[in-house]
Motif scaffolding. Structure first.
Motif, PDB file in Angstrom:
ATOM      1  N   GLY A   1      -6.717  -4.910  17.422  1.00 44.96           N
ATOM      2  CA  GLY A   1      -5.520  -4.517  16.918  1.00 44.96           C
ATOM      3  C   GLY A   1      -5.576  -3.700  15.660  1.00 44.96           C
ATOM      4  N   PHE A   2      -4.506  -2.825  15.424  1.00 45.49           N
ATOM      5  CA  PHE A   2      -4.483  -1.918  14.300  1.00 45.49           C
ATOM      6  C   PHE A   2      -4.528  -2.734  13.143  1.00 45.49           C
ATOM      7  N   LEU A   3      -3.667  -3.695  13.052  1.00 49.50           N
ATOM      8  CA  LEU A   3      -3.869  -4.628  11.706  1.00 49.50           C
ATOM      9  C   LEU A   3      -5.273  -5.033  11.292  1.00 49.50           C
ATOM     10  N   ALA A   4      -6.129  -5.577  12.132  1.00 46.30           N
ATOM     11  CA  ALA A   4      -7.206  -6.239  12.042  1.00 46.30           C
ATOM     12  C   ALA A   4      -8.419  -4.968  11.833  1.00 46.30           C
ATOM     13  N   ASP A   5      -8.058  -3.787  12.278  1.00 49.85           N
ATOM     14  CA  ASP A   5      -8.905  -2.739  12.184  1.00 49.85           C
ATOM     15  C   ASP A   5      -8.726  -1.739  10.807  1.00 49.85           C
ATOM     16  N   TRP A   6      -7.715  -1.675  10.674  1.00 45.74           N
ATOM     17  CA  TRP A   6      -7.127  -0.419   9.583  1.00 45.74           C
ATOM     18  C   TRP A   6      -6.871  -1.231   8.445  1.00 45.74           C
ATOM     19  N   VAL A   7      -5.980  -2.409   8.393  1.00 48.95           N
ATOM     20  CA  VAL A   7      -5.283  -2.527   7.269  1.00 48.95           C
ATOM     21  C   VAL A   7      -6.094  -4.037   6.701  1.00 48.95           C
ATOM     22  N   LEU A   8      -6.326  -5.037   7.413  1.00 46.32           N
ATOM     23  CA  LEU A   8      -7.122  -6.093   6.760  1.00 46.32           C
ATOM     24  C   LEU A   8      -8.435  -5.929   6.001  1.00 46.32           C
ATOM     25  N   PRO A   9      -9.466  -4.941   6.564  1.00 42.09           N
ATOM     26  CA  PRO A   9     -10.603  -4.847   5.644  1.00 42.09           C
ATOM     27  C   PRO A   9     -10.337  -4.231   4.141  1.00 42.09           C
TER      28      PRO A   9
END
Length: 176
Positions: free
Chosen positions: A121-129
């Motif tokens: 997902g977008f959140l796990a790939d682009w926000v959480l890191p």
């Protein structure tokens, strides 16, 4: 700068130099171990590797950021004039560069840890890191602010004490 001394033979001592102080290294190891224990605890409770990585990385970044922020603020208050005290200014700059390198490596490591957890997902790939690094940067600013306020309060207390000492003889004379 810390050093280890090793006696090679009588009259011969070998010195091993390392960056930072021994206390700082111990604090760093304890912080990373605490982050690892937090990772395991959160994984056991939630059974979610991504959440465990984000929370533990954020906690470690917050502690390290606040500590390094306090050290940077203390270093700025003691910074030497580069024109007159070249050697001391180089030492100050080297310490600041070491702290910056350490914080940068920690930010990159926590982002890689989060990215390497099973996720989608977008959140796990682009926000959480980015979350641990952002919290670490905010904690760094908070640590600098905390140290600066502590220095100003200490200065204000010293000024108040000096003022009270100066007024004490005057009050004694007025009472007589």
């Amino acid at each position: 700068m810390g050093k280890f001394e090793r006696q090679i033979s009588e009259g011969v001592t070998k010195y091993y130099w390392y960056p930072g102080e021994k206390v700082d290294w111990i604090r760093g190891v304890l912080t990373v171990l605490g982050g690892g224990l937090l990772f395991v605890l959160i994984y056991v409770v939630t059974e979610n590797l991504l959440l465990a990585a984000v929370v533990s990385g954020t906690a470690v970044q917050a502690v390290v950021g606040a500590y390094l922020g306090r050290r940077d603020a203390a270093g700025l208050s003691e910074f030497h004039d580069p024109a007159t005290e070249r050697r001391e200014a180089v030492v100050d700059g080297t310490r600041a560069a070491w702290r910056g390198t350490l914080q940068g490596l920690l930010c990159a490591g926590s982002a890689m840890l989060v990215l390497n957890m099973p996720h989608s997902g977008f959140l796990a790939d682009w926000v959480l890191p980015f979350v641990p690094s952002i919290v670490g940067a905010l904690a760094h600013s908070g640590g600098m602010l905390w140290e600066r306020l502590a220095q100003e309060v200490g200065t204000a207390d010293m000024e108040a004490a000096a003022e009270a000492d100066a007024e004490a003889p005057t009050k004694a004379l007025e009472a007589a």
